[in-house]
Design a protein around this motif. Sequence first.
Motif, PDB file in Angstrom:
ATOM      1  N   GLN A   1      -8.987   5.086   3.742  1.00  0.00           N
ATOM      2  CA  GLN A   1      -8.770   4.304   2.524  1.00  0.00           C
ATOM      3  C   GLN A   1      -7.414   3.602   2.575  1.00  0.00           C
ATOM      4  OE1 GLN A   1     -10.818   3.689  -0.027  1.00  0.00           O
ATOM      5  NE2 GLN A   1     -12.476   4.855   0.916  1.00  0.00           N
ATOM      6  N   GLN A   2      -6.427   4.287   3.120  1.00  0.00           N
ATOM      7  CA  GLN A   2      -5.093   3.694   3.230  1.00  0.00           C
ATOM      8  C   GLN A   2      -5.085   2.504   4.185  1.00  0.00           C
ATOM      9  OE1 GLN A   2      -2.389   6.841   4.302  1.00  0.00           O
ATOM     10  NE2 GLN A   2      -2.961   8.099   2.537  1.00  0.00           N
TER      11      GLN A   2
ATOM     12  N   THR B   1      -9.242   9.836   3.253  1.00  0.00           N
ATOM     13  CA  THR B   1      -8.146   9.223   2.506  1.00  0.00           C
ATOM     14  C   THR B   1      -7.304   8.320   3.402  1.00  0.00           C
ATOM     15  OG1 THR B   1      -6.677  11.121   2.914  1.00  0.00           O
ATOM     16  CG2 THR B   1      -8.006  11.163   0.906  1.00  0.00           C
ATOM     17  N   LEU B   2      -7.177   8.689   4.661  1.00  0.00           N
ATOM     18  CA  LEU B   2      -6.415   7.848   5.581  1.00  0.00           C
ATOM     19  C   LEU B   2      -7.138   6.534   5.862  1.00  0.00           C
ATOM     20  CD1 LEU B   2      -5.191  10.608   8.046  1.00  0.00           C
ATOM     21  CD2 LEU B   2      -3.821   9.388   6.357  1.00  0.00           C
TER      22      LEU B   2
ATOM     23  N   LEU C   1       1.429   4.728   7.820  1.00  0.00           N
ATOM     24  CA  LEU C   1       1.058   6.116   7.530  1.00  0.00           C
ATOM     25  C   LEU C   1       2.279   6.996   7.273  1.00  0.00           C
ATOM     26  CD1 LEU C   1      -1.925   6.696  10.008  1.00  0.00           C
ATOM     27  CD2 LEU C   1      -1.954   6.002   7.594  1.00  0.00           C
TER      28      LEU C   1
ATOM     29  N   ALA D   1       3.238   6.304   3.670  1.00  0.00           N
ATOM     30  CA  ALA D   1       2.299   6.874   2.711  1.00  0.00           C
ATOM     31  C   ALA D   1       2.222   8.394   2.777  1.00  0.00           C
ATOM     32  CB  ALA D   1       0.908   6.282   2.930  1.00  0.00           C
ATOM     33  N   ASN D   2       2.561   8.980   3.930  1.00  0.00           N
ATOM     34  CA  ASN D   2       2.417  10.431   4.131  1.00  0.00           C
ATOM     35  C   ASN D   2       3.669  10.980   4.807  1.00  0.00           C
ATOM     36  OD1 ASN D   2      -0.707  10.442   3.544  1.00  0.00           O
ATOM     37  ND2 ASN D   2      -0.414   8.901   5.138  1.00  0.00           N
TER      38      ASN D   2
ATOM     39  N   LEU E   1       0.760   4.066  -2.953  1.00  0.00           N
ATOM     40  CA  LEU E   1       0.439   5.460  -2.651  1.00  0.00           C
ATOM     41  C   LEU E   1       1.556   6.405  -3.075  1.00  0.00           C
ATOM     42  CD1 LEU E   1      -1.230   4.941   0.836  1.00  0.00           C
ATOM     43  CD2 LEU E   1      -2.352   5.697  -1.260  1.00  0.00           C
TER      44      LEU E   1
ATOM     45  N   LEU F   1       0.826  -1.201   0.000  1.00  0.00           N
ATOM     46  CA  LEU F   1       0.000   0.000   0.000  1.00  0.00           C
ATOM     47  C   LEU F   1       0.862   1.253   0.000  1.00  0.00           C
ATOM     48  CD1 LEU F   1      -2.807   1.191   0.065  1.00  0.00           C
ATOM     49  CD2 LEU F   1      -2.789   1.006   2.562  1.00  0.00           C
ATOM     50  N   GLY F   2       1.953   1.213   0.789  1.00  0.00           N
ATOM     51  CA  GLY F   2       2.832   2.375   0.800  1.00  0.00           C
ATOM     52  C   GLY F   2       3.438   2.626  -0.564  1.00  0.00           C
TER      53      GLY F   2
END
Length: 207
Positions: free
Chosen positions: A52-53, A49-50, A190, A193-194, A33, A29-30
């Motif tokens: 969804q992640q 959106t988080l 997270l 991804a962010n 994204l 997933l990371g």
Amino acid sequence: MSKKQNQSIIRKMISITIVALILGAVCFLGGVLLAQRSHSGKTSVTSDTLFQQLRSVSQLTTVEYHYTNMGKFEKNADLNGWTIPLTKASFILAYDGKITAGVRLDDVQIDVQDKTITITLPPAEILSHEVDEASIEVYDESNNLFNPISISDYAAFSKQQKTVMEGKVVDGGLLEEARKKAGEVISQLLETANPEYTIQVQEAKEA
């Protein structure tokens, strides 16, 4: 045995594993994204959106506890509440089991303020408890003509022993360990991804 001693024993016996599926989801997933971000430019981060992640991991399992249990079952026939002599039946049951614990992501709360993402996790809980049927062995079975052991006796005793084991691992700190590991995995996901956000993970306060 004191609670502190029990915790020490459980920690020595406990087999802590970040489930491979979870780690795979984190990496996959990371990567997806980040690839999307590189193609589409800056993405607005919101609670939606988080979620969804995190959706690919609806039930986050972080800790496994493997054990071998042995318990003794005894029963006597009774009449109007009085135990009838010489009617005792008993057996010893031994088996292997596995308890998994973690947090349910459906109950996670997410808050985004400026460049900080705050994740509030629900309390960790026992997610599953499985007994290896092939490992079950019965020892020292002592049946009684006037008080025979039945299939329901085995089933009820097995269920009781599972409850006893769950109580032991909870007292030994299994849920605390599961909560800690869940926070680590979610933070890793997270942050990957962010990367421009600060991730804070906390536990929900009891009502």
